[in-house]
Design a protein around this motif. Structure first.
Motif, PDB file in Angstrom:
ATOM      1  N   LYS A  41       1.177  -1.091  -0.011  1.00  0.00           N
ATOM      2  CA  LYS A  41      -0.218   0.141   0.546  1.00  0.00           C
ATOM      3  C   LYS A  41       1.012   1.129  -0.332  1.00  0.00           C
ATOM      4  CE  LYS A  41      -4.363  -1.667   0.536  1.00  0.00           C
ATOM      5  NZ  LYS A  41      -4.957  -1.453  -0.557  1.00  0.00           N
ATOM      6  N   PRO A  42       0.625   2.104  -0.837  1.00  0.00           N
ATOM      7  CA  PRO A  42      -0.693   2.201  -1.962  1.00  0.00           C
ATOM      8  C   PRO A  42       0.036   2.276  -3.236  1.00  0.00           C
ATOM      9  CG  PRO A  42       0.563   4.920  -2.225  1.00  0.00           C
ATOM     10  CD  PRO A  42       1.398   3.269  -1.088  1.00  0.00           C
ATOM     11  N   GLN A  43       0.976   0.789  -3.630  1.00  0.00           N
ATOM     12  CA  GLN A  43       0.726   0.938  -4.473  1.00  0.00           C
ATOM     13  C   GLN A  43       1.796  -1.105  -4.519  1.00  0.00           C
ATOM     14  OE1 GLN A  43       2.367   3.563  -6.835  1.00  0.00           O
ATOM     15  NE2 GLN A  43       4.147   3.033  -6.817  1.00  0.00           N
ATOM     16  N   GLN A  44       1.852  -1.743  -5.287  1.00  0.00           N
ATOM     17  CA  GLN A  44       3.029  -2.780  -5.208  1.00  0.00           C
ATOM     18  C   GLN A  44       4.257  -2.413  -5.499  1.00  0.00           C
ATOM     19  OE1 GLN A  44       0.778  -5.123  -4.317  1.00  0.00           O
ATOM     20  NE2 GLN A  44       2.123  -6.364  -5.173  1.00  0.00           N
ATOM     21  N   GLY A  45       4.917  -2.743  -4.326  1.00  0.00           N
ATOM     22  CA  GLY A  45       6.421  -2.277  -3.885  1.00  0.00           C
ATOM     23  C   GLY A  45       6.309  -1.121  -3.064  1.00  0.00           C
ATOM     24  N   THR A  46       5.399  -1.173  -2.279  1.00  0.00           N
ATOM     25  CA  THR A  46       6.170   0.134  -1.207  1.00  0.00           C
ATOM     26  C   THR A  46       5.403  -0.842   0.384  1.00  0.00           C
ATOM     27  OG1 THR A  46       3.967   0.796  -1.614  1.00  0.00           O
ATOM     28  CG2 THR A  46       5.231   1.727  -3.046  1.00  0.00           C
ATOM     29  N   THR A  47       5.832   0.025   0.816  1.00  0.00           N
ATOM     30  CA  THR A  47       5.301  -0.282   2.381  1.00  0.00           C
ATOM     31  C   THR A  47       4.851   0.741   3.458  1.00  0.00           C
ATOM     32  OG1 THR A  47       6.859  -2.245   2.410  1.00  0.00           O
ATOM     33  CG2 THR A  47       5.947  -1.227   4.483  1.00  0.00           C
ATOM     34  N   THR A  48       4.059   0.606   4.041  1.00  0.00           N
ATOM     35  CA  THR A  48       2.795   1.866   4.239  1.00  0.00           C
ATOM     36  C   THR A  48       2.823   1.616   6.053  1.00  0.00           C
ATOM     37  OG1 THR A  48       1.534   2.988   2.940  1.00  0.00           O
ATOM     38  CG2 THR A  48       1.293   3.938   5.571  1.00  0.00           C
ATOM     39  N   TYR A  49       3.657   2.811   6.719  1.00  0.00           N
ATOM     40  CA  TYR A  49       3.983   2.491   7.995  1.00  0.00           C
ATOM     41  C   TYR A  49       3.634   3.141   9.055  1.00  0.00           C
ATOM     42  CZ  TYR A  49       8.273   0.782   6.003  1.00  0.00           C
ATOM     43  OH  TYR A  49       9.020  -0.058   6.034  1.00  0.00           O
ATOM     44  N   ALA A  50       3.131   3.519   9.445  1.00  0.00           N
ATOM     45  CA  ALA A  50       2.001   4.229  10.805  1.00  0.00           C
ATOM     46  C   ALA A  50       1.911   4.341  11.889  1.00  0.00           C
ATOM     47  CB  ALA A  50       0.487   4.246  10.127  1.00  0.00           C
ATOM     48  N   THR A  51       1.874   5.360  12.501  1.00  0.00           N
ATOM     49  CA  THR A  51       2.394   5.666  14.016  1.00  0.00           C
ATOM     50  C   THR A  51       1.026   4.830  14.140  1.00  0.00           C
ATOM     51  OG1 THR A  51       1.478   8.002  14.277  1.00  0.00           O
ATOM     52  CG2 THR A  51       3.691   7.593  14.033  1.00  0.00           C
ATOM     53  N   LEU A  52       0.667   4.672  15.899  1.00  0.00           N
ATOM     54  CA  LEU A  52      -0.064   4.105  16.978  1.00  0.00           C
ATOM     55  C   LEU A  52      -0.052   4.854  18.219  1.00  0.00           C
ATOM     56  CD1 LEU A  52      -1.722   0.501  16.129  1.00  0.00           C
ATOM     57  CD2 LEU A  52      -2.265   2.882  15.810  1.00  0.00           C
ATOM     58  N   GLY A  53      -0.755   5.496  18.880  1.00  0.00           N
ATOM     59  CA  GLY A  53      -0.706   6.212  19.802  1.00  0.00           C
ATOM     60  C   GLY A  53      -0.296   7.591  20.156  1.00  0.00           C
ATOM     61  N   LEU A  54      -0.011   7.728  19.343  1.00  0.00           N
ATOM     62  CA  LEU A  54       0.438   9.181  19.104  1.00  0.00           C
ATOM     63  C   LEU A  54      -1.023  10.014  19.317  1.00  0.00           C
ATOM     64  CD1 LEU A  54       1.720  12.418  18.885  1.00  0.00           C
ATOM     65  CD2 LEU A  54       1.411  12.248  16.450  1.00  0.00           C
ATOM     66  N   ASN A  55      -2.148   9.716  18.595  1.00  0.00           N
ATOM     67  CA  ASN A  55      -4.157  10.204  18.971  1.00  0.00           C
ATOM     68  C   ASN A  55      -4.335   9.901  20.652  1.00  0.00           C
ATOM     69  OD1 ASN A  55      -5.766   7.249  19.214  1.00  0.00           O
ATOM     70  ND2 ASN A  55      -4.896   6.790  18.217  1.00  0.00           N
ATOM     71  N   ASP A  56      -3.286   9.599  21.447  1.00  0.00           N
ATOM     72  CA  ASP A  56      -3.887   9.198  22.944  1.00  0.00           C
ATOM     73  C   ASP A  56      -3.727  10.565  23.150  1.00  0.00           C
ATOM     74  OD1 ASP A  56      -4.162   6.386  22.829  1.00  0.00           O
ATOM     75  OD2 ASP A  56      -2.282   6.136  23.619  1.00  0.00           O
ATOM     76  N   MET A  57      -3.064  11.935  22.507  1.00  0.00           N
ATOM     77  CA  MET A  57      -2.915  12.622  23.191  1.00  0.00           C
ATOM     78  C   MET A  57      -3.688  14.122  21.971  1.00  0.00           C
ATOM     79  SD  MET A  57       0.946  14.701  23.585  1.00  0.00           S
ATOM     80  CE  MET A  57       0.875  16.592  24.443  1.00  0.00           C
ATOM     81  N   ILE A  58      -4.686  14.899  22.717  1.00  0.00           N
ATOM     82  CA  ILE A  58      -4.761  16.244  22.295  1.00  0.00           C
ATOM     83  C   ILE A  58      -3.984  16.808  21.739  1.00  0.00           C
ATOM     84  CG2 ILE A  58      -6.563  18.117  22.552  1.00  0.00           C
ATOM     85  CD1 ILE A  58      -8.648  15.939  23.957  1.00  0.00           C
ATOM     86  N   LEU A  59      -3.773  17.665  20.504  1.00  0.00           N
ATOM     87  CA  LEU A  59      -3.050  18.121  19.929  1.00  0.00           C
ATOM     88  C   LEU A  59      -3.729  19.172  20.070  1.00  0.00           C
ATOM     89  CD1 LEU A  59      -0.939  16.101  17.704  1.00  0.00           C
ATOM     90  CD2 LEU A  59      -0.453  16.955  19.673  1.00  0.00           C
ATOM     91  N   ALA A  60      -3.422  20.584  20.173  1.00  0.00           N
ATOM     92  CA  ALA A  60      -3.462  22.355  19.804  1.00  0.00           C
ATOM     93  C   ALA A  60      -2.902  22.156  17.820  1.00  0.00           C
ATOM     94  CB  ALA A  60      -2.469  22.908  20.164  1.00  0.00           C
ATOM     95  N   MET A  61      -4.454  22.839  17.730  1.00  0.00           N
ATOM     96  CA  MET A  61      -3.916  24.168  16.944  1.00  0.00           C
ATOM     97  C   MET A  61      -3.971  25.413  16.341  1.00  0.00           C
ATOM     98  SD  MET A  61      -6.383  21.790  13.900  1.00  0.00           S
ATOM     99  CE  MET A  61      -5.782  22.136  12.869  1.00  0.00           C
ATOM    100  N   LYS A  62      -4.534  25.886  15.599  1.00  0.00           N
ATOM    101  CA  LYS A  62      -4.786  27.543  15.807  1.00  0.00           C
ATOM    102  C   LYS A  62      -5.793  27.829  16.315  1.00  0.00           C
ATOM    103  CE  LYS A  62      -1.782  28.751  11.691  1.00  0.00           C
ATOM    104  NZ  LYS A  62      -2.061  28.948   9.658  1.00  0.00           N
ATOM    105  N   GLY A  63      -5.753  28.731  17.297  1.00  0.00           N
ATOM    106  CA  GLY A  63      -6.941  29.399  17.795  1.00  0.00           C
ATOM    107  C   GLY A  63      -7.617  27.740  19.455  1.00  0.00           C
ATOM    108  N   THR A  64      -8.431  28.296  19.586  1.00  0.00           N
ATOM    109  CA  THR A  64      -8.391  27.062  20.515  1.00  0.00           C
ATOM    110  C   THR A  64      -8.425  25.543  19.615  1.00  0.00           C
ATOM    111  OG1 THR A  64     -11.302  27.631  20.093  1.00  0.00           O
ATOM    112  CG2 THR A  64      -9.346  29.220  21.305  1.00  0.00           C
ATOM    113  N   ARG A  65      -8.772  25.556  18.391  1.00  0.00           N
ATOM    114  CA  ARG A  65      -9.098  23.786  17.376  1.00  0.00           C
ATOM    115  C   ARG A  65      -7.736  23.044  18.257  1.00  0.00           C
ATOM    116  NH1 ARG A  65      -8.817  24.871  11.457  1.00  0.00           N
ATOM    117  NH2 ARG A  65      -9.286  22.419  11.617  1.00  0.00           N
TER     118      ARG A  65
END
Length: 192
Positions: A41-65
């Motif tokens: 994924k996303p195509q043959q000949g590639t490997t996709t890596y993803a983090t797991l666990g970063l989403n445990d933390m709420i991250l700030a954006m611009k303003g109060t979002r």
């Protein structure tokens, strides 16, 4: 399968990327961030890596979002998985420490080749458009989890982004179509 039917981020990842092939955790297990990989994924000949666990933390954006995030990167299967997992864990820890979300168009400059012999030294954050619709967001949490695609880029490309902006760079990615999965690529984005 709708988001309401998926109960976890790993299930969301597997719905769009297939079965988790294997994973890695950081040296400090208390930090709770892992990296998992998916073959072809996303195509043959590639490997996709993803983090797991970063989403445990709420991250700030611009303003109060606020949002939750996980990082995603894809590379040709010929590159050492352990090395890719290592720098992805490093990026996740960096974001966790700063407490602010990685925004579209932001550059994470590592200052050195991402892996031995690589021509790419930085990561460009953007929407995960190479993947199926629906992948970019997991809505079963409040705030939702946003998946950020990290595109490996060269020092010259970092300079071009700084000079011409991220909108220009994304247009050039589409127009010039470099092999963004090749960490040793010689074709760079050029000013046109």
């Amino acid at each position: 399968m709708e988001d309401s039917e998926k109960s976890s981020v790993p299930e969301h990842l597997e719905q769009y990327l297939g079965e988790i092939a294997h994973g890695w955790s950081g040296e400090d297990e208390l930090q709770s961030i892992q990296v998992v990989c998916f073959n072809g994924k996303p195509q043959q000949g590639t490997t996709t890596y993803a983090t797991l666990g970063l989403n445990d933390m709420i991250l700030a954006m611009k303003g109060t979002r606020t949002i939750r995030q996980e990082l995603v990167i894809s590379a040709c299967t010929s590159f050492p998985e352990k090395d890719i997992a290592r720098f992805l864990l490093y990026c996740a820890e960096k974001i966790k420490k700063r407490g602010h979300a990685l925004l579209r168009g932001e550059v994470v400059n590592m200052g050195y080749p991402l892996i031995e012999g690589a021509t790419v030294t930085a990561l460009y954050s953007t929407n995960p458009t190479p993947f199926d619709d629906g992948f970019s967001e997991f809505r079963n949490t409040t705030p939702p989890v946003i998946f950020v695609l990290l595109v490996p880029i060269t020092d010259n490309e970092v300079s071009l982004i700084n000079k011409y902006g991220w909108n220009w760079f994304e247009d050039m990615l589409e127009t010039q179509d470099p092999d963004i999965w090749d960490l040793k690529r010689s074709h760079e984005i050029e000013y046109r």
